[in-house]
Enzyme design. Structure first.
Site, PDB file in Angstrom:
ATOM      1  CD  GLU A 172      29.322  12.546  37.987  1.00 34.71           C
ATOM      2  OE1 GLU A 172      29.515  11.739  37.072  1.00 34.71           O
ATOM      3  OE2 GLU A 172      28.664  13.578  37.833  1.00 34.71           O
ATOM      4  CD  GLU A 191      30.656  17.944  37.406  1.00 33.17           C
ATOM      5  OE1 GLU A 191      29.986  17.434  36.487  1.00 33.17           O
ATOM      6  OE2 GLU A 191      31.711  17.467  37.830  1.00 33.17           O
TER       7      GLU A 191
HETATM    8  C1  BGC Z   1      31.235  14.736  35.226  1.00 36.29           C
HETATM    9  C2  BGC Z   1      31.944  15.645  34.267  1.00 36.29           C
HETATM   10  C3  BGC Z   1      31.263  15.604  32.923  1.00 36.29           C
HETATM   11  C4  BGC Z   1      29.834  16.079  33.084  1.00 36.29           C
HETATM   12  C5  BGC Z   1      29.021  16.102  31.803  1.00 36.29           C
HETATM   13  C6  BGC Z   1      29.750  14.717  35.100  1.00 36.29           C
HETATM   14  O1  BGC Z   1      29.361  13.389  35.017  1.00 36.29           O
HETATM   15  O2  BGC Z   1      31.667  14.931  36.535  1.00 36.29           O
HETATM   16  O3  BGC Z   1      33.273  15.272  34.209  1.00 36.29           O
HETATM   17  O4  BGC Z   1      31.926  16.343  31.959  1.00 36.29           O
HETATM   18  O5  BGC Z   1      29.165  15.276  33.995  1.00 36.29           O
HETATM   19  O6  BGC Z   1      28.893  14.842  31.261  1.00 36.29           O
END
Ligand code: BGC
Length: 451
Positions: A169, A358
């Site tokens: 990111e 994610e």
């Molecule tokens: C990030 C994580 C973060 C998650 C939730 C993503 O932007 O890679 O590190 O905890 O989102 O905010």
């Protein structure tokens, strides 16, 4: 066919993810150098409750227990990040063997447990010395040093690790860090400067891909994790689908498209105000930035609803109404965005493999008297998003894997420990871990290879 189950292709990679600063703790242990996040957390009032990653989940000391939990969850892969300053405490120069060994042990432990290690090289915790010495990502020197660090990691771990994410990111340590003072290193600088940090991060990525290719085994897969903006058509009419494709193009011009096409779009940098702020670059930079990668990985939590409009863009946002279902981060729950991110990738970039690196939600997680966490909301969030993932595969999308965020509750950056994303609960007093209902649900999904 199993009744009620949408099956995924054989070999689909089911994983869960974490990041070094969010879980490791042990910031003063094992020869680790200071990072910009340690410094940022020291600034009073920047982090909720003035929390920091000092102890986090103590994963540094409890990784063996954590691998056991991953095994219980039947994970096929674990995505974690390496803290650059555990390997090179000053970001460059001398190597810290204790840090190198920590990841060696973790990798070996995972492989022994039948879990594929997947490494993120940079998840925002820049060594503080690189910030002090060079101004961090404001300097191209840091892009080069990032490639040196990547080469070292590739040489050291590349015999066992076959999946590499260069950077996680870009906007979170560039724009959000140099423009809005929300993330480390922090600051409210000229837009020219934050644009330069983006360019240098893209460059660092490209140089790191080349460095990894030099040293890693031929069957290694190398990519990047982008938090793209994933629009979706509010109703799937032909006009809206076209409109959201245009929105996908417009909204992802600064990072995703340059990565894939080697070009900054004139439209983005031709606007009067913006032209002055466009980063200076050479054609060679653009070739480095667009060095071919093996996959694209996306972190997806929410996306904007779009419909066709008769304006200069051809699309408009449909705002989220008050009362719309939201997560505990106040993020709207919009599962269709994940489907369209995969389909739009195919539309613009062809058959490049896609991974969801994610996806998950912060929930309020109440601990029952018997210690259970019945997080139905997180479970349903996961189901809805995975159904959309499955549908994208049925419709020809090239999705190869999914990593839940997160394996366990952890340090949620500026929100400190107040937001919980884990499939596993962490009691921050005792450090005890408990698998939540969503964790059990995920295990069943992995066992069924479907949702
Ligand atoms: C990030 C994580 C973060 C998650 C939730 C993503 O932007 O890679 O590190 O905890 O989102 O905010």
């Amino acid at each position: 066919m199993k009744p009620g189950i949408m099956e995924f292709p054989k070999g689909f990679l089911w994983g869960a993810a974490t990041a070094s600063y969010q879980v490791e703790g042990a910031v003063n242990q094992g020869g680790r150098g200071k990072t910009v996040w340690d410094t940022f957390c020291d600034r009073k009032g920047k982090i909720n409750n003035n929390d920091s990653g000092e102890r986090a989940c103590d994963h540094y000391n409890r990784w063996k227990e954590d691998i056991k939990i991953m095994k219980e969850l039947k994970l096929k892969s674990y995505r974690f990040s390496i803290a650059w300053s555990r390997i090179f405490p000053d970001g460059e120069g001398s190597v810290n063997q204790e840090g190198v060994d920590f990841y060696n042990n973790l990798i070996d432990g995972l492989i022994e447990a039948g879990i594929k290690p997947a490494i993120t090289l940079f998840h925002w915790d820049l060594p503080q010395s690189l910030q002090d010495k060079y101004g961090g990502w404001k300097s191209r020197r840091v892009s080069e040093l990032f490639a040196d660090y990547a080469r070292f990691c590739g040489k050291t771990y590349g015999d066992r690790v076959k999946m590499w994410f260069t950077i996680n990111e870009i906007s979170c340590f560039t724009t959000m860090a140099h423009d809005t003072d929300y993330h480390a290193p922090g600051g409210k600088e000229e837009i020219t400067i934050s644009n330069r940090t983006i360019h240098n991060a893209l460059l660092g990525h490209g140089l790191a891909v080349r460095a990894l290719r030099e040293v890693c085994a031929k069957d290694s897969k190398i990519g990047i994790v982008e938090n793209l903006v994933p629009p979706w058509p509010v109703i799937d009419t032909e006009e809206n689908i076209k409109a959201q494709q245009q929105a996908f193009y417009d909204m992802n011009q600064v990072k995703l498209f340059p990565l894939m096409t080697g070009k900054y779009d004139e439209k983005v940098y031709s606007h009067q105000r913006v032209r002055k702020t466009a980063p200076e670059y050479t054609q060679e930079d653009m070739e480095i930035i667009s060095t071919p990668i093996d996959f694209l990985a996306y972190n997806i939590y929410q996306g904007p609803a779009i419909r066709a409009a008769e304006n200069e863009f051809g699309w408009e946002l449909v705002n989220t109404p008050k009362g719309h279902p939201k997560t505990n981060m106040d993020w709207a729950i919009t599962p269709k965005c994940i489907y369209w991110a995969i389909m739009n990738t195919k539309h613009f970039f062809g058959d490049i493999p896609v991974y969801i690196a994610e996806n998950g939600m912060a929930a309020q997680d109440k601990e029952e008297e018997n210690g259970e966490i019945l997080d139905l909301d997180r479970m349903e969030y996961m189901r809805a998003h995975l159904e959309m993932c499955g549908k994208s595969i049925q419709d020809g999308g090239n999705l190869k894997g999914y990593f839940a965020w997160s394996l366990m509750d952890n340090f949620e950056w500026t929100k400190g420990y107040s937001k919980r994303f884990g499939l596993v609960r962490v009691n921050y007093r005792t450090m005890e871990r408990t698998i939540k209902l969503s964790g059990e649900y995920y295990r069943k999904i992995i066992q069924d290879n479907g949702v």
